[in-house]
Design an enzyme around this catalytic site. Structure first.
Site, PDB file in Angstrom:
ATOM      1  N   ASN A  49     -16.412   0.750   5.681  1.00  0.00           N
ATOM      2  CA  ASN A  49     -15.236   0.360   6.455  1.00  0.00           C
ATOM      3  C   ASN A  49     -14.194   1.462   6.316  1.00  0.00           C
ATOM      4  O   ASN A  49     -13.755   1.778   5.205  1.00  0.00           O
ATOM      5  CB  ASN A  49     -14.668  -0.966   5.948  1.00  0.00           C
ATOM      6  CG  ASN A  49     -13.622  -1.543   6.881  1.00  0.00           C
ATOM      7  OD1 ASN A  49     -13.548  -1.177   8.045  1.00  0.00           O
ATOM      8  ND2 ASN A  49     -12.829  -2.465   6.367  1.00  0.00           N
ATOM      9  N   ASP A  66       0.812  -1.219   0.000  1.00  0.00           N
ATOM     10  CA  ASP A  66       0.000   0.000   0.000  1.00  0.00           C
ATOM     11  C   ASP A  66       0.849   1.275   0.000  1.00  0.00           C
ATOM     12  O   ASP A  66       0.581   2.196   0.782  1.00  0.00           O
ATOM     13  CB  ASP A  66      -0.931   0.015   1.214  1.00  0.00           C
ATOM     14  CG  ASP A  66      -1.592  -1.322   1.478  1.00  0.00           C
ATOM     15  OD1 ASP A  66      -1.994  -1.982   0.504  1.00  0.00           O
ATOM     16  OD2 ASP A  66      -1.710  -1.716   2.653  1.00  0.00           O
ATOM     17  N   SER A  70     -13.591  -0.013   2.035  1.00  0.00           N
ATOM     18  CA  SER A  70     -13.226  -1.388   1.714  1.00  0.00           C
ATOM     19  C   SER A  70     -14.421  -2.287   1.965  1.00  0.00           C
ATOM     20  O   SER A  70     -14.975  -2.306   3.070  1.00  0.00           O
ATOM     21  CB  SER A  70     -12.044  -1.840   2.579  1.00  0.00           C
ATOM     22  OG  SER A  70     -11.752  -3.210   2.373  1.00  0.00           O
ATOM     23  N   HIS A  71     -14.832  -3.027   0.935  1.00  0.00           N
ATOM     24  CA  HIS A  71     -15.918  -3.993   1.024  1.00  0.00           C
ATOM     25  C   HIS A  71     -17.220  -3.348   1.530  1.00  0.00           C
ATOM     26  O   HIS A  71     -17.469  -2.182   1.274  1.00  0.00           O
ATOM     27  CB  HIS A  71     -15.502  -5.175   1.889  1.00  0.00           C
ATOM     28  CG  HIS A  71     -14.429  -6.027   1.257  1.00  0.00           C
ATOM     29  ND1 HIS A  71     -13.187  -5.531   0.897  1.00  0.00           N
ATOM     30  CD2 HIS A  71     -14.402  -7.338   0.921  1.00  0.00           C
ATOM     31  CE1 HIS A  71     -12.443  -6.493   0.369  1.00  0.00           C
ATOM     32  NE2 HIS A  71     -13.164  -7.597   0.364  1.00  0.00           N
ATOM     33  N   TRP A  72     -18.053  -4.117   2.201  1.00  0.00           N
ATOM     34  CA  TRP A  72     -19.345  -3.671   2.717  1.00  0.00           C
ATOM     35  C   TRP A  72     -20.112  -2.866   1.659  1.00  0.00           C
ATOM     36  O   TRP A  72     -20.289  -3.335   0.555  1.00  0.00           O
ATOM     37  CB  TRP A  72     -19.173  -2.933   4.048  1.00  0.00           C
ATOM     38  CG  TRP A  72     -19.020  -3.920   5.168  1.00  0.00           C
ATOM     39  CD1 TRP A  72     -20.009  -4.520   5.881  1.00  0.00           C
ATOM     40  CD2 TRP A  72     -17.790  -4.489   5.647  1.00  0.00           C
ATOM     41  NE1 TRP A  72     -19.484  -5.422   6.787  1.00  0.00           N
ATOM     42  CE2 TRP A  72     -18.138  -5.417   6.671  1.00  0.00           C
ATOM     43  CE3 TRP A  72     -16.438  -4.301   5.330  1.00  0.00           C
ATOM     44  CZ2 TRP A  72     -17.190  -6.161   7.360  1.00  0.00           C
ATOM     45  CZ3 TRP A  72     -15.490  -5.048   6.020  1.00  0.00           C
ATOM     46  CH2 TRP A  72     -15.869  -5.959   7.020  1.00  0.00           C
ATOM     47  N   ASP A  97      -1.453   7.338   3.230  1.00  0.00           N
ATOM     48  CA  ASP A  97      -1.553   8.195   2.052  1.00  0.00           C
ATOM     49  C   ASP A  97      -0.728   9.441   2.321  1.00  0.00           C
ATOM     50  O   ASP A  97      -1.073  10.259   3.171  1.00  0.00           O
ATOM     51  CB  ASP A  97      -3.010   8.567   1.786  1.00  0.00           C
ATOM     52  CG  ASP A  97      -3.147   9.518   0.601  1.00  0.00           C
ATOM     53  OD1 ASP A  97      -2.821   9.097  -0.521  1.00  0.00           O
ATOM     54  OD2 ASP A  97      -3.566  10.672   0.813  1.00  0.00           O
ATOM     55  N   GLU A 102     -11.987  -1.805  -2.847  1.00  0.00           N
ATOM     56  CA  GLU A 102     -11.298  -0.997  -1.841  1.00  0.00           C
ATOM     57  C   GLU A 102     -10.261  -0.106  -2.513  1.00  0.00           C
ATOM     58  O   GLU A 102     -10.145  -0.061  -3.731  1.00  0.00           O
ATOM     59  CB  GLU A 102     -10.638  -1.885  -0.788  1.00  0.00           C
ATOM     60  CG  GLU A 102      -9.611  -2.850  -1.313  1.00  0.00           C
ATOM     61  CD  GLU A 102      -9.124  -3.830  -0.245  1.00  0.00           C
ATOM     62  OE1 GLU A 102      -9.741  -3.901   0.835  1.00  0.00           O
ATOM     63  OE2 GLU A 102      -8.124  -4.526  -0.505  1.00  0.00           O
ATOM     64  N   ASP A 147      -8.084   2.604   4.055  1.00  0.00           N
ATOM     65  CA  ASP A 147      -7.629   2.966   2.711  1.00  0.00           C
ATOM     66  C   ASP A 147      -7.958   4.416   2.341  1.00  0.00           C
ATOM     67  O   ASP A 147      -8.577   4.700   1.315  1.00  0.00           O
ATOM     68  CB  ASP A 147      -8.220   2.021   1.666  1.00  0.00           C
ATOM     69  CG  ASP A 147      -7.714   0.607   1.807  1.00  0.00           C
ATOM     70  OD1 ASP A 147      -6.905   0.353   2.721  1.00  0.00           O
ATOM     71  OD2 ASP A 147      -8.136  -0.262   1.012  1.00  0.00           O
ATOM     72  N   GLY A 170     -10.497  -8.362   7.970  1.00  0.00           N
ATOM     73  CA  GLY A 170     -11.879  -8.784   7.820  1.00  0.00           C
ATOM     74  C   GLY A 170     -12.872  -8.050   8.691  1.00  0.00           C
ATOM     75  O   GLY A 170     -14.066  -8.374   8.679  1.00  0.00           O
TER      76      GLY A 170
END
Length: 347
Positions: free
Chosen positions: A169, A47, A189-191, A111, A227, A172, A129
């Site tokens: 979430n 990342d 991210s996800h969800w 970042d 994500e 990121d 997770g």
């Protein structure tokens, strides 16, 4: 003291510019990983983001921030030879984050950018997770530990998430300063997917009463695996790069990079076929090859020599190195879509 700072790694065409930061200590090719991919989440250089600094004597110095305990920082003068340059936090995570997100062992997805005389480092803390996560912000006047101005100031929590009260979430993060000078923080991210909120430049945190807006999702997939948003302006459009699928399973990783574009930083973003990214759209521009697995979590860097995509990937010939940093040329088609080239150099 640096007098000119750009949010770019000014790549020179003659350099072997694939930055295998984590692979330096692992020269044996074909070695099998002794540490599982999930156990190695904080190892290597995952990342990453980078800035290039022009010092008073006219020399260019490069700094990279990457996932790790306390956020790892590395320094180079040629993009090939890297040395450790300390880290943002002495502890694995700042005290507030350890309290707010129990079980976290390090900091993910920093970042790093430079605006108005300060380096801004957004970072995320979570456990694998989990939706119980938080994004923080640290600032510094210098990235050179020898400078009298070098001192990281943690501004603490920016935004957080929990399944009981949010549909996102909070990991990121990625900051965008748009063409009108407005600041926006992307994350997710996800969800329910990726979000954006307007940021107050005086604090680096969301403006009072600012609305959280959705910008991309994958409702058409069971995993909702999207994500790492990164938004980049080019020729009248904002391009939102995202990462899909499985990030962290070594040679079995299915990570890939997709993109959509919009005239406005808040969207709506659509892919090359006109499908909205909120509906699962996205044009894939980077994915697995025979050797490189799970390429993703990218940034875009503009240089005097051109534009480049930086991202992490697994090298199947050296999985022990975990996720390494790779650099690829970024060009544009006649109808304005990004095209990602082959790695500048192999290890």
């Amino acid at each position: 003291m640096p007098n000119t700072v750009t949010n770019a790694l000014a790549l020179r065409p003659t350099l072997a510019a694939v930055l295998l930061l984590a692979a330096v200590a692992f020269s044996a090719r074909g070695a099998r990983s002794e540490t599982s991919a999930r156990e190695g989440l904080l190892n290597g250089a995952p990342d990453p983001t980078g800035v290039a600094v022009t010092s008073d004597d006219g020399k260019t110095v490069y700094y990279v921030a990457a996932t790790g305990e306390g956020v790892q920082l590395l320094r180079s003068t040629d993009l090939v030879h890297w040395t450790k340059s300390g880290r943002v936090f002495e502890d694995a995570v700042p005290a507030w984050a350890a309290r707010d997100v129990p079980g976290t062992q390090g900091i993910w997805a920093p970042d790093l950018s430079y605006h108005d005389g300060l380096y801004y480092l957004y970072y995320s803390v979570s456990t694998f997770g989990s939706q119980h996560s938080a994004i923080g912000l640290a600032i510094n006047k210098s990235l050179d530990p020898a400078s009298p101005d070098y001192a990281w100031e943690d501004r603490g929590k920016v935004i957080d998430s929990d399944a009981s009260r949010t549909d996102f979430n909070a990991i990121d993060p990625a900051l965008l300063v748009d063409e009108d000078g407005r600041w926006w923080l992307f994350w997710g991210s996800h969800w329910a997917g990726l979000k954006v909120i307007e940021v107050d430049p005086s604090t680096g945190k969301p403006r009072q009463a600012a609305e959280i807006l959705p910008v991309a999702a994958r409702p058409d997939t069971r995993s909702h695996a999207i994500e790492a948003p990164f938004v980049y302006f080019h020729n009248g459009y904002y391009y939102q790069f995202v990462s899909w699928d499985g990030c962290c399973d070594g040679a079995k990783s299915t990570y890939k990079v997709a993109v959509g574009r919009s005239r406005q930083p808040t969207g709506p973003y659509v892919d090359a076929d006109g499908r909205r990214m909120l509906d699962g759209g996205g044009t894939v521009v980077l994915q697995n090859s025979e050797r490189w697995r799970g390429p993703g979590h990218n940034g875009v860097i503009a240089t005097d020599q051109g534009e480049w995509m930086v991202h992490h990937t697994y090298d199947v010939e050296n999985l022990q190195a975990q996720r390494i940093l790779q650099v690829r040329p970024l060009t544009w088609t006649q109808d304005g879509w990004p095209k990602v080239g082959e790695p500048v150099s192999a290890p």
